[in-house]
Design a protein around this motif. Structure first.
Motif, mmCIF file in Angstrom:
data_model
loop_
_atom_site.group_PDB
_atom_site.id
_atom_site.type_symbol
_atom_site.label_atom_id
_atom_site.label_comp_id
_atom_site.label_asym_id
_atom_site.label_seq_id
_atom_site.Cartn_x
_atom_site.Cartn_y
_atom_site.Cartn_z
ATOM 1 N N THR A 84 49.226 103.258 81.428
ATOM 2 C CA THR A 84 50.126 102.605 82.386
ATOM 3 C C THR A 84 50.713 101.324 81.810
ATOM 4 O OG1 THR A 84 50.306 101.465 84.519
ATOM 5 C CG2 THR A 84 48.078 101.730 83.627
ATOM 6 N N GLY A 85 52.027 101.317 81.686
ATOM 7 C CA GLY A 85 52.711 100.151 81.118
ATOM 8 C C GLY A 85 52.906 99.035 82.112
ATOM 9 N N VAL A 91 46.689 100.831 87.488
ATOM 10 C CA VAL A 91 45.753 101.950 87.526
ATOM 11 C C VAL A 91 45.644 102.519 88.937
ATOM 12 C CG1 VAL A 91 43.344 102.627 87.162
ATOM 13 C CG2 VAL A 91 44.462 101.054 85.560
ATOM 14 N N GLN A 125 40.781 106.087 82.469
ATOM 15 C CA GLN A 125 40.254 104.797 82.011
ATOM 16 C C GLN A 125 39.201 104.957 80.913
ATOM 17 O OE1 GLN A 125 41.448 101.498 83.139
ATOM 18 N NE2 GLN A 125 43.016 103.059 83.345
ATOM 19 N N HIS A 185 39.815 103.348 77.328
ATOM 20 C CA HIS A 185 39.103 102.112 76.967
ATOM 21 C C HIS A 185 37.770 102.343 76.267
ATOM 22 C CE1 HIS A 185 42.174 99.857 78.987
ATOM 23 N NE2 HIS A 185 42.017 100.551 80.081
ATOM 24 N N LEU A 202 41.031 100.770 89.844
ATOM 25 C CA LEU A 202 40.925 100.088 88.555
ATOM 26 C C LEU A 202 39.642 100.390 87.779
ATOM 27 C CD1 LEU A 202 42.529 98.172 86.684
ATOM 28 C CD2 LEU A 202 41.295 96.265 87.686
ATOM 29 N N SER A 212 45.531 97.768 72.981
ATOM 30 C CA SER A 212 46.116 98.951 72.356
ATOM 31 C C SER A 212 47.277 98.521 71.464
ATOM 32 C CB SER A 212 46.604 99.922 73.434
ATOM 33 O OG SER A 212 47.799 99.436 74.025
ATOM 34 N N ALA A 253 50.322 99.278 72.308
ATOM 35 C CA ALA A 253 51.498 99.201 73.177
ATOM 36 C C ALA A 253 51.900 97.743 73.376
ATOM 37 C CB ALA A 253 51.204 99.855 74.516
ATOM 38 N N ARG A 254 53.193 97.525 73.525
ATOM 39 C CA ARG A 254 53.720 96.169 73.739
ATOM 40 C C ARG A 254 53.207 95.563 75.037
ATOM 41 N NH1 ARG A 254 58.474 93.753 71.700
ATOM 42 N NH2 ARG A 254 57.569 94.614 69.812
ATOM 43 N N LYS A 255 52.963 96.405 76.032
ATOM 44 C CA LYS A 255 52.473 95.901 77.314
ATOM 45 C C LYS A 255 51.594 96.956 77.957
ATOM 46 C CE LYS A 255 56.253 97.430 80.248
ATOM 47 N NZ LYS A 255 57.471 97.141 81.002
ATOM 48 N N SER A 256 50.746 96.532 78.903
ATOM 49 C CA SER A 256 49.848 97.464 79.562
ATOM 50 C C SER A 256 49.391 96.884 80.887
ATOM 51 C CB SER A 256 48.630 97.748 78.681
ATOM 52 O OG SER A 256 47.704 98.549 79.378
ATOM 53 N N SER A 257 49.232 97.754 81.878
ATOM 54 C CA SER A 257 48.611 97.357 83.140
ATOM 55 C C SER A 257 47.321 98.128 83.348
ATOM 56 C CB SER A 257 49.578 97.603 84.305
ATOM 57 O OG SER A 257 50.617 96.665 84.293
ATOM 58 N N SER A 258 46.678 98.528 82.257
ATOM 59 C CA SER A 258 45.502 99.388 82.349
ATOM 60 C C SER A 258 44.207 98.593 82.200
ATOM 61 C CB SER A 258 45.575 100.451 81.248
ATOM 62 O OG SER A 258 44.523 101.368 81.373
ATOM 63 N N GLY A 259 43.279 98.821 83.116
ATOM 64 C CA GLY A 259 41.958 98.190 83.005
ATOM 65 C C GLY A 259 41.995 96.701 83.266
ATOM 66 N N ILE A 260 40.809 96.091 83.234
ATOM 67 C CA ILE A 260 40.735 94.628 83.285
ATOM 68 C C ILE A 260 41.166 94.127 81.913
ATOM 69 C CG2 ILE A 260 39.109 92.703 83.384
ATOM 70 C CD1 ILE A 260 37.536 94.244 85.478
ATOM 71 N N HIS A 261 42.056 93.139 81.874
ATOM 72 C CA HIS A 261 42.605 92.682 80.589
ATOM 73 C C HIS A 261 41.551 91.950 79.777
ATOM 74 C CE1 HIS A 261 46.691 92.658 82.776
ATOM 75 N NE2 HIS A 261 46.454 93.831 82.234
ATOM 76 N N LEU A 262 41.149 92.561 78.694
ATOM 77 C CA LEU A 262 40.092 91.952 77.879
ATOM 78 C C LEU A 262 40.641 91.135 76.718
ATOM 79 C CD1 LEU A 262 37.422 94.804 77.779
ATOM 80 C CD2 LEU A 262 37.597 92.881 79.364
#
Lengths: 460, 460
Positions: free
Chosen positions: A410-411, A415, A423, A427, A452, B177, B179-188
């Motif tokens: 997901t860009g 989620v 996920q 991850h 999420l 990852s 990718a230039r951007k992501s909305s996946s998971g908690i941002h680590l």
């Protein structure tokens, strides 16, 4: 729930909570195909203190909380999983402070993007993140939204200087400061941005804003194939042209645009382009871009002459999802949302088109191609399970491809419920770290469970 | 420790660990005034697998780990607090992959900034973050370093797409990852960037890089007072000129520059400026800037004509700390490092100068003023406790001022040991959230204890 409502009544006024069926129904859905489910109660806090009261009460009764902005989510973020109280932030909708000299603005979470930009215009400023939908800024932060301008200005995460968050124990914290940068403490801004209400409720945001550019140029470039358009984008980026927006709209979607907006754009795969800067620099950039698109068989590049035409072009782009919804009454929107490395974009889009054809689906392809983020857009008949199954197959194939080439599932849509199943694959062992964080910060699992990250509810 | 060394000997070769006193001494200090302390053992892993072995062994014996890049820290990050094993990453120093089409590079943590830029030059690319010191990229990520170019390109956090991290239990995770951007998971990504080795060891970094700009213009502008220079910067930023670097160097520091570099720059408060872009755009920007600085009583703005002069100017800026160190043999460097909102910058710098005078100290003032980040630079005699006490008073006064106006105690040097005492005041109840995260991800408290956040060591 009755006891909980009794407790809330001591603090909230009558009009601040509702179990009315129409209200519950309104809070049962988002703008996507995800199956609606009603909350048990909706509350409408007006202050951070009231949010704290609601969260503390929910925590002590072990009832889940679902934060709700305007319900423009596309992955089911605001749909309760089981029981729960929805906190609707629409009454916390004030622009609190414009610090024009600092290029910062302080807002409540219910302020919408267009409301903020209307206020900022008075100061010659604008807020860059533009996801299409006129979402609330709280919701946009919660999903790390982005959109057409992120190729130049970055995503929501890049604009958040500080959040006020009510944590699951009812505490009120600040995640950042007014400083442009900081190396102090563990960085909490980016932890809460994109956390989808699973770690706490955002009750205030301090956001970076920009001066309205001195000059803006907006154009359309039509190509024989989607592949040519995508390859032209890759060449523009690699040439280092500082492009402000570059959107792919395929022929099928241009047809929708023309129908919905009474435009007469050529019905070919098209790039919508925008450049920001000073006049002399822009003219040089645009000349360069014209030369590049010619090398990719561009069949005509047209720059809009006046502001009205520029506004119309971007309105057309923003209303594209609604154009589809309008054209297919009774059907539900499903949008894929992967982001891949730029070098993989042409391959990913071609693959998606092949899968769409193989499955016999009708889907538009569009996206913020300057970031490697593209969407396949389908209108589903919810009464046809076979169609939903095919759409799911397409989504899976697109996600698999993206993950295999180093991208993300997901860009920008987040989620929610829709991307939970990817996920672990995406991850790997980092998911255990996310689960530990969730467990540490929301030990009772009351914050938007089922979204999420997996929730281990230990105490409810 | 003997048992631990026995265990490591099964995996590491003889030359990969040392208890030699010279080696321990080398790993006992950074470049600052913070009091040195030796580790018990230094290990030199060459692979991620070896780092995993070391971390697992340390975890099972309950011995703290201190990650070490090149020791260019200014806040004591690499100095052991009590016992510990230092992991020196200098042998993990390969540029693993240049993905030029994706503007990404994959490196090991021991690669230095200049080493990376030398490699990238072959591809017409460069890495933007430039903290002055030729630090390792692992160390720069660990402190969320920034520097002269962050006003345009952002800080370390903005460049990190992915980290490979060995967590305290010896697992290997990826935080992002390609990718230039992501909305996946908690941002680590942003959680580990700036975590100063307190949550795990960074073993690989995927970083964003940029094309070398088509045109670069570099200039110097001298002002009658520091205040005039700072106010000129604020005006340039507010005019929306996309400046790539803007550095303040006060008169005292320009003297050091001239002595150390054999330059003849006018010994006045000076701005070093740099602009990136296309030729036409730059000329227009530079004309605009010339007009703005005139309004702030600029006593001469001079643009360097050739590349050698441009290189010399930035070398002079970068070597400023070393110029001071060279001029005061036997003394130790102390640098303050607050960042304030732009609108508060002139006030903050004026306040700092008053406190310096009131305390009878001799200090230079310089900094990355486009971000609101400035430094007061002092050379301390470690044998004069009264001088150290005065320097500490200055640091405190500067931090207090910054926090009172919405800033941060550290803009780019990090917390380390030096800024621990300000964390509660700066972060308030958010500090409890940071402690919970630390506790959840490093329950035994073995990762660089005594830095960044308080460690509750529960099991050692």
């Amino acid at each position: 729930m009755t006891h909980l409502i009794q407790e809330l009544k001591q603090v909230l006024e009558e009009h601040q909570f509702s179990t009315n069926d129409t209200v519950l129904e309104h809070h049962s859905r988002d703008e996507s195909y995800h199956k609606p489910a009603k909350p048990e109660l909706v509350v409408f806090p007006e202050t951070t203190e009231e949010v704290q009261v609601v969260v503390k009460a929910a925590e002590s009764f072990g009832v889940p909380i679902i934060p709700f902005g305007l319900g423009t989510s596309l992955e089911g973020h605001v749909i309760p999983c089981g029981r729960g109280i929805t906190i609707d932030f629409s009454q916390m909708n004030n622009v609190l402070e414009v610090r024009e000299k600092d290029f910062l603005v302080k807002v409540q979470p219910g302020v919408t993007r267009s409301q903020l930009n209307k206020e900022l215009k008075k100061y010659g400023l604008f807020f860059t993140v533009d996801p299409g939908a006129d979402a609330t800024l709280g919701g946009m932060a919660a999903t790390n939204a982005s959109g057409t301008t992120s190729v130049k200005y970055g995503v929501m995460k890049d604009q958040v200087h500080d959040l006020e968050v009510v944590t699951p124990d009812g505490s009120r914290i600040h995640t950042g400061s007014m400083a442009r940068k900081s190396s102090s403490g563990i960085h909490l801004n980016s932890l809460y941005v994109g956390s989808e209400g699973t770690l706490g409720c955002i009750t205030e945001l301090t956001l970076r804003v920009y001066g309205i550019p001195e000059h803006i140029m907006v154009g359309r470039a039509a190509f024989p194939t989607v592949n040519d358009a995508v390859e032209a984008v890759v060449s523009i980026l690699q040439a280092g042209v500082p492009i402000a927006r570059v959107e792919l709209v395929d022929d099928r979607s241009i047809q929708q645009v023309n129908r919905y907006n009474n435009t007469t754009y050529e019905e070919k795969p098209t790039l919508f382009l925008e450049f920001h800067g000073n006049e002399a620099g822009l003219l040089q950039d645009v000349d360069f871009v014209k030369a590049i698109v010619q090398e990719h068989d561009c069949q005509g590049i047209h720059f809009e002459e006046d502001n009205a035409a520029r506004v119309k072009l971007w309105e057309a782009r923003h209303q594209l999802a609604y154009a589809y919804i309008h054209s297919f009454p009774g059907r539900k929107l499903m949008v894929t949302d992967v982001c891949v490395p730029i070098s993989e974009l042409a391959g990913a889009v071609n693959h998606a088109r092949r899968v769409i054809e193989d499955l016999g689906l009708q889907a538009g392809i569009l996206g913020h191609v300057g970031d490697g983020n593209y969407h396949a857009l389908l209108m589903l008949d919810p009464d046809l399970p076979s169609e939903a199954a095919k759409a799911e197959q397409l989504n899976e194939a697109i996600v698999e491809y993206a993950l295999a080439c180093g991208g993300t599932s997901t860009g920008e849509h987040g989620v929610g419920r829709g991307k939970m199943k990817y996920q672990e694959q995406e991850h790997g062992s980092a998911l255990a770290v996310m689960e530990k964080i969730k467990q540490a910060l929301d030990p009772k699992g009351i914050m938007n469970p089922g979204k999420l990250v997996p929730t281990r509810r230990t105490n409810v």
